[in-house]
Write a protein that holds these residues in place. Structure first.
Motif, PDB file in Angstrom:
ATOM      1  N   LEU A  83       0.796  -1.300  -0.027  1.00 12.65           N
ATOM      2  CA  LEU A  83       0.089  -0.082  -0.011  1.00 12.65           C
ATOM      3  C   LEU A  83       0.947   1.059   0.163  1.00 12.65           C
ATOM      4  CD1 LEU A  83      -2.808  -0.898   2.488  1.00 12.65           C
ATOM      5  CD2 LEU A  83      -3.091  -0.803  -0.011  1.00 12.65           C
ATOM      6  N   VAL A  84       1.867   1.121   0.741  1.00 14.42           N
ATOM      7  CA  VAL A  84       2.931   2.569   0.773  1.00 14.42           C
ATOM      8  C   VAL A  84       3.514   2.615  -0.544  1.00 14.42           C
ATOM      9  CG1 VAL A  84       5.069   3.366   1.781  1.00 14.42           C
ATOM     10  CG2 VAL A  84       3.373   2.198   3.305  1.00 14.42           C
ATOM     11  N   TYR A  85       3.958   1.540  -1.009  1.00 14.60           N
ATOM     12  CA  TYR A  85       4.605   1.820  -2.387  1.00 14.60           C
ATOM     13  C   TYR A  85       3.600   2.277  -3.393  1.00 14.60           C
ATOM     14  CZ  TYR A  85       8.319   0.839  -5.487  1.00 14.60           C
ATOM     15  OH  TYR A  85       9.358   1.160  -6.483  1.00 14.60           O
ATOM     16  N   THR A  86       2.582   1.691  -3.543  1.00 12.25           N
ATOM     17  CA  THR A  86       1.324   2.060  -4.378  1.00 12.25           C
ATOM     18  C   THR A  86       1.146   3.720  -4.055  1.00 12.25           C
ATOM     19  OG1 THR A  86       0.501  -0.123  -4.417  1.00 12.25           O
ATOM     20  CG2 THR A  86      -0.744   1.797  -5.182  1.00 12.25           C
ATOM     21  N   ALA A  87       0.910   4.029  -2.975  1.00 11.67           N
ATOM     22  CA  ALA A  87       0.483   5.254  -2.841  1.00 11.67           C
ATOM     23  C   ALA A  87       1.762   6.263  -3.213  1.00 11.67           C
ATOM     24  CB  ALA A  87       0.306   5.797  -1.229  1.00 11.67           C
ATOM     25  N   ALA A  88       3.130   5.729  -2.870  1.00  9.05           N
ATOM     26  CA  ALA A  88       4.268   6.770  -3.107  1.00  9.05           C
ATOM     27  C   ALA A  88       4.092   6.910  -4.893  1.00  9.05           C
ATOM     28  CB  ALA A  88       5.538   6.145  -2.613  1.00  9.05           C
ATOM     29  N   VAL A  89       4.019   5.809  -5.443  1.00 11.47           N
ATOM     30  CA  VAL A  89       3.940   6.090  -6.811  1.00 11.47           C
ATOM     31  C   VAL A  89       2.793   6.878  -7.359  1.00 11.47           C
ATOM     32  CG1 VAL A  89       3.832   4.757  -9.257  1.00 11.47           C
ATOM     33  CG2 VAL A  89       5.461   3.873  -7.212  1.00 11.47           C
ATOM     34  N   ALA A  90       1.507   6.580  -6.871  1.00  9.00           N
ATOM     35  CA  ALA A  90       0.305   7.340  -7.354  1.00  9.00           C
ATOM     36  C   ALA A  90       0.448   8.955  -7.264  1.00  9.00           C
ATOM     37  CB  ALA A  90      -0.632   6.937  -6.789  1.00  9.00           C
ATOM     38  N   PHE A  91       1.065   9.149  -6.092  1.00 13.01           N
ATOM     39  CA  PHE A  91       1.271  10.566  -5.825  1.00 13.01           C
ATOM     40  C   PHE A  91       2.546  11.264  -6.092  1.00 13.01           C
ATOM     41  CE2 PHE A  91      -1.862   9.236  -2.111  1.00 13.01           C
ATOM     42  CZ  PHE A  91      -2.608  10.025  -2.540  1.00 13.01           C
ATOM     43  N   SER A  92       3.376  10.515  -6.942  1.00  7.44           N
ATOM     44  CA  SER A  92       4.571  10.696  -7.609  1.00  7.44           C
ATOM     45  C   SER A  92       5.587  11.402  -6.512  1.00  7.44           C
ATOM     46  CB  SER A  92       4.285  12.117  -8.300  1.00  7.44           C
ATOM     47  OG  SER A  92       3.431  11.725  -9.408  1.00  7.44           O
ATOM     48  N   PHE A  93       5.676  10.533  -5.387  1.00  8.73           N
ATOM     49  CA  PHE A  93       6.620  10.768  -4.384  1.00  8.73           C
ATOM     50  C   PHE A  93       8.005  10.107  -4.653  1.00  8.73           C
ATOM     51  CE2 PHE A  93       8.356  11.577   0.100  1.00  8.73           C
ATOM     52  CZ  PHE A  93       7.458  12.428   0.488  1.00  8.73           C
ATOM     53  N   LEU A 127      -1.799   7.119 -11.523  1.00 12.93           N
ATOM     54  CA  LEU A 127      -1.466   8.410 -11.812  1.00 12.93           C
ATOM     55  C   LEU A 127      -1.584   8.629 -13.363  1.00 12.93           C
ATOM     56  CD1 LEU A 127       0.012  11.173 -11.309  1.00 12.93           C
ATOM     57  CD2 LEU A 127       1.972  10.020 -11.742  1.00 12.93           C
ATOM     58  N   PHE A 128      -1.604   7.580 -14.301  1.00 15.99           N
ATOM     59  CA  PHE A 128      -2.004   7.619 -15.723  1.00 15.99           C
ATOM     60  C   PHE A 128      -3.296   8.185 -15.728  1.00 15.99           C
ATOM     61  CE2 PHE A 128      -3.759   5.158 -19.229  1.00 15.99           C
ATOM     62  CZ  PHE A 128      -2.879   5.541 -20.320  1.00 15.99           C
ATOM     63  N   LEU A 129      -4.267   7.471 -15.117  1.00 20.43           N
ATOM     64  CA  LEU A 129      -5.809   7.768 -15.297  1.00 20.43           C
ATOM     65  C   LEU A 129      -6.149   8.971 -14.709  1.00 20.43           C
ATOM     66  CD1 LEU A 129      -7.256   4.003 -14.082  1.00 20.43           C
ATOM     67  CD2 LEU A 129      -7.188   5.075 -16.352  1.00 20.43           C
ATOM     68  N   ALA A 130      -5.471   9.497 -13.845  1.00 22.32           N
ATOM     69  CA  ALA A 130      -5.622  10.844 -13.254  1.00 22.32           C
ATOM     70  C   ALA A 130      -5.147  11.874 -14.241  1.00 22.32           C
ATOM     71  CB  ALA A 130      -5.060  11.020 -12.064  1.00 22.32           C
ATOM     72  N   THR A 131      -4.098  11.735 -14.746  1.00 23.21           N
ATOM     73  CA  THR A 131      -3.789  12.725 -15.964  1.00 23.21           C
ATOM     74  C   THR A 131      -4.316  12.418 -17.068  1.00 23.21           C
ATOM     75  OG1 THR A 131      -1.346  12.330 -15.079  1.00 23.21           O
ATOM     76  CG2 THR A 131      -1.785  13.187 -17.231  1.00 23.21           C
ATOM     77  N   ARG A 132      -4.757  11.318 -17.495  1.00 24.22           N
ATOM     78  CA  ARG A 132      -5.957  11.364 -18.801  1.00 24.22           C
ATOM     79  C   ARG A 132      -6.891  11.787 -18.532  1.00 24.22           C
ATOM     80  NH1 ARG A 132      -6.654   5.515 -21.469  1.00 24.22           N
ATOM     81  NH2 ARG A 132      -7.947   5.179 -20.191  1.00 24.22           N
ATOM     82  N   SER A 133      -7.627  11.820 -17.522  1.00 21.96           N
ATOM     83  CA  SER A 133      -8.917  12.416 -17.115  1.00 21.96           C
ATOM     84  C   SER A 133      -8.871  13.770 -17.094  1.00 21.96           C
ATOM     85  CB  SER A 133      -9.151  11.767 -15.595  1.00 21.96           C
ATOM     86  OG  SER A 133     -10.564  12.641 -15.178  1.00 21.96           O
ATOM     87  N   ALA A 134      -7.710  14.348 -16.659  1.00 21.12           N
ATOM     88  CA  ALA A 134      -7.795  15.885 -16.977  1.00 21.12           C
ATOM     89  C   ALA A 134      -7.269  16.615 -18.313  1.00 21.12           C
ATOM     90  CB  ALA A 134      -6.638  16.355 -15.805  1.00 21.12           C
ATOM     91  N   PHE A 135      -6.120  15.832 -18.872  1.00 23.35           N
ATOM     92  CA  PHE A 135      -5.481  16.269 -20.221  1.00 23.35           C
ATOM     93  C   PHE A 135      -5.673  15.389 -21.224  1.00 23.35           C
ATOM     94  CE2 PHE A 135      -3.158  18.080 -16.218  1.00 23.35           C
ATOM     95  CZ  PHE A 135      -3.890  19.377 -16.507  1.00 23.35           C
ATOM     96  N   GLY A 136      -6.386  14.166 -21.072  1.00 23.44           N
ATOM     97  CA  GLY A 136      -6.543  13.093 -22.134  1.00 23.44           C
ATOM     98  C   GLY A 136      -6.432  13.728 -23.526  1.00 23.44           C
ATOM     99  N   ASP A 137      -7.400  14.665 -23.830  1.00 27.04           N
ATOM    100  CA  ASP A 137      -7.224  15.128 -25.320  1.00 27.04           C
ATOM    101  C   ASP A 137      -6.398  16.276 -25.918  1.00 27.04           C
ATOM    102  OD1 ASP A 137      -9.392  13.217 -25.686  1.00 27.04           O
ATOM    103  OD2 ASP A 137     -10.991  14.867 -25.098  1.00 27.04           O
ATOM    104  N   PHE A 138      -5.255  16.543 -24.862  1.00 28.52           N
ATOM    105  CA  PHE A 138      -4.431  17.736 -24.969  1.00 28.52           C
ATOM    106  C   PHE A 138      -3.731  17.590 -26.589  1.00 28.52           C
ATOM    107  CE2 PHE A 138      -0.444  19.927 -24.501  1.00 28.52           C
ATOM    108  CZ  PHE A 138      -0.840  21.013 -24.339  1.00 28.52           C
ATOM    109  N   LEU A 139      -3.037  16.484 -26.701  1.00 31.43           N
ATOM    110  CA  LEU A 139      -2.173  16.429 -27.998  1.00 31.43           C
ATOM    111  C   LEU A 139      -3.013  16.231 -28.991  1.00 31.43           C
ATOM    112  CD1 LEU A 139       1.161  14.676 -26.741  1.00 31.43           C
ATOM    113  CD2 LEU A 139       0.895  16.816 -27.170  1.00 31.43           C
ATOM    114  N   ARG A 140      -3.946  15.326 -28.694  1.00 32.59           N
ATOM    115  CA  ARG A 140      -4.810  15.108 -29.887  1.00 32.59           C
ATOM    116  C   ARG A 140      -5.295  16.336 -30.634  1.00 32.59           C
ATOM    117  NH1 ARG A 140      -8.141  10.110 -28.358  1.00 32.59           N
ATOM    118  NH2 ARG A 140      -8.957  11.660 -27.092  1.00 32.59           N
ATOM    119  N   HIS A 141      -5.965  17.052 -29.693  1.00 28.71           N
ATOM    120  CA  HIS A 141      -6.642  18.412 -30.423  1.00 28.71           C
ATOM    121  C   HIS A 141      -5.972  19.719 -30.488  1.00 28.71           C
ATOM    122  CE1 HIS A 141     -10.060  16.022 -30.347  1.00 28.71           C
ATOM    123  NE2 HIS A 141     -10.173  15.764 -29.053  1.00 28.71           N
TER     124      HIS A 141
END
Length: 263
Positions: A83-93, A127-141
């Motif tokens: 859990l600690v490792y998952t959280a550290a990666v998800a929060f980019s620690f 983290l991938f899903l959080a970023t894609r949710s916010a900026f998923g269409d950024f490069l494409r459009h």
């Protein structure tokens, strides 16, 4: 004579667009929430001083207590570590390398490496899903020209390129997680390339962690804190790059063959 207020005529034409715009605005706001949570979690981590605990210095001071706890609570310790490792990666620690060494030291290179591989992959996917949710269409459009061609090429060979990047950790782990979301890679390919790509480095670092005790003791005896550089030699780094170059060959061959066939 038909009453102009009857339902046949409905609401004034301006009402529906206003409602739609309001709904779109709320939807646009909500898509940023996962990323806001990630940033808030990272800020809280630093505010509570977690960086002081996720260090080789802390491991050197508490190594006996940590190992004793793990020996008496193996299953529970493994769950906490995961859990600690998952959280550290998800929060980019920035503690992936140190935590991988922790895993090898506390659980052995095989179990520790397996826990790290799962935790890193799950955290990266969050983290991938959080970023894609916010900026998923950024490069494409919003981009064109060379960057768009690069994005299209990366998307076509997503697994191969991402696998190579994971093998040789030239870029920080969290940067690759964010960039992959911007380049519109499917979640399945992202997870597969991440999991299999990090396995060599993960087990290598976990193996180093298994023998880190002597390095920590030597560092304490000399009055300094142990560093990652005390464990990771130049030969290990070169081996990662060589492995990545070999893995890149099939992707390059496919690209060359594709260009020749198009010509």
């Amino acid at each position: 004579m038909i009453d102009s207020r009857s339902p046949q005529h409905g609401a004034p034409p301006d009402d529906e667009p206003a409602t739609s715009k309001g709904a779109v605005g709320k939807g646009s706001m909500w898509r940023y929430m996962p990323l806001v949570v990630v940033i808030a979690g990272l800020a809280l981590g630093y505010a509570f001083g977690l960086q002081d605990y996720l260090s080789l210095g802390f491991l050197a001071e508490q190594r006996q207590a940590l190992r004793s706890y793990v020996d008496t609570n193996v299953l529970w310790s493994a769950v906490i570590f995961l859990l600690v490792y998952t959280a550290a990666v998800a929060f980019s620690f920035p503690a992936a390398s140190v935590l991988t060494i922790f895993g090898g030291f506390l659980f052995g290179w095989m179990i520790g490496g397996a826990l790290v591989a799962v935790g890193a992959t799950v955290g990266a996917a969050i983290l991938f899903l959080a970023t894609r949710s916010a900026f998923g269409d950024f490069l494409r459009h919003r981009v064109d020209g060379v960057i768009k061609k690069m994005a299209d090429g990366f998307r076509e060979n997503a697994f191969g390129y991402l696998f190579v990047i994971r093998l040789a950790p030239v870029f920080p782990f969290f940067v690759v997680n964010i960039a992959a979301a911007l380049f519109d890679i499917s979640l399945g390919r992202f997870i597969a390339a991440t999991f299999f790509g990090i396995l060599p480095g993960t087990f290598a670092y976990a193996y180093l962690g298994q023998g880190v005790d002597s390095v920590l003791v030597a560092a304490l005896a000399s009055g300094r804190q142990a560093q990652i550089s005390d464990l990771v030699t130049r030969d290990i780094t070169l081996a990662f790059f060589a492995l990545a170059l070999v893995a890149l060959i099939p992707t390059l061959v496919r690209q060359i063959a594709k260009r020749r066939s198009s010509q």
